[in-house]
Design an enzyme around this catalytic site. Sequence first.
Site, PDB file in Angstrom:
ATOM      1  N   GLY A   1      22.216 -29.350 -29.666  1.00  0.00           N
ATOM      2  CA  GLY A   1      21.468 -28.993 -30.643  1.00  0.00           C
ATOM      3  C   GLY A   1      22.583 -28.211 -31.752  1.00  0.00           C
ATOM      4  N   ASP A   2      21.907 -27.742 -32.862  1.00  0.00           N
ATOM      5  CA  ASP A   2      22.860 -27.199 -33.928  1.00  0.00           C
ATOM      6  C   ASP A   2      21.701 -26.516 -34.842  1.00  0.00           C
ATOM      7  OD1 ASP A   2      25.601 -26.890 -34.639  1.00  0.00           O
ATOM      8  OD2 ASP A   2      24.554 -27.262 -36.667  1.00  0.00           O
TER       9      ASP A   2
END
Length: 203
Positions: free
Chosen positions: A106-107
């Site tokens: 994710g980010d």
Amino acid sequence: FTSLRDGPQCFSSKEASPDHFWLLNTSMEGFKLILGSGSASRKEILGEMGLEFEVLKADIDERAIRHEDPATLVSILGNKKADAILERMNSHGVPEYEGEVFLLTGDQVVVHNGKILEKPLDEKEARTFIEGYNRAPARTVGSIVITNVKTGERFESLDTAEVYFHEIPGEVQFENWRNLHCRQSYRYSKPIMPMNSFVLLGH
């Protein structure tokens, strides 16, 4: 990551609409979890949830991947990280795990006054970010991408939150600005200002 408490609740990246959600029918004890990040915050969150996991870093050049839309950017980055880790795992051979194996990537970016903020380059820029929060709230946009390593099936979810600060005193001191290892120059779990300095609204 909080959605993992009752099983990952995500929408399939193969579907165009984020309104369709699926619950992965896997018990918390029935799968192997790989965290595709070296982030201390993400490791801390999963650890507090009592999850056991391995860590593999994507080692991609995130600054080379740009998009003006924050949601699109974090989605691209989360998927690129997963692709890079899977490619490395496949080239070295995937270990034989019993049960399902999920890769979590994710980010997150912070948007302030319509601008995506990068990690502060120095203490002056970190102070500029924080002073700006006195004038307007910040908004976080984050992605979670879960990939079934064995089947290749992928699920994705996006989350946003607005952070409203009370007045931040100008004399806030940094012990070491380099320890502000997140884009927005603050952390909810270990903030550099008193806990009553801000209100976090998520959806």
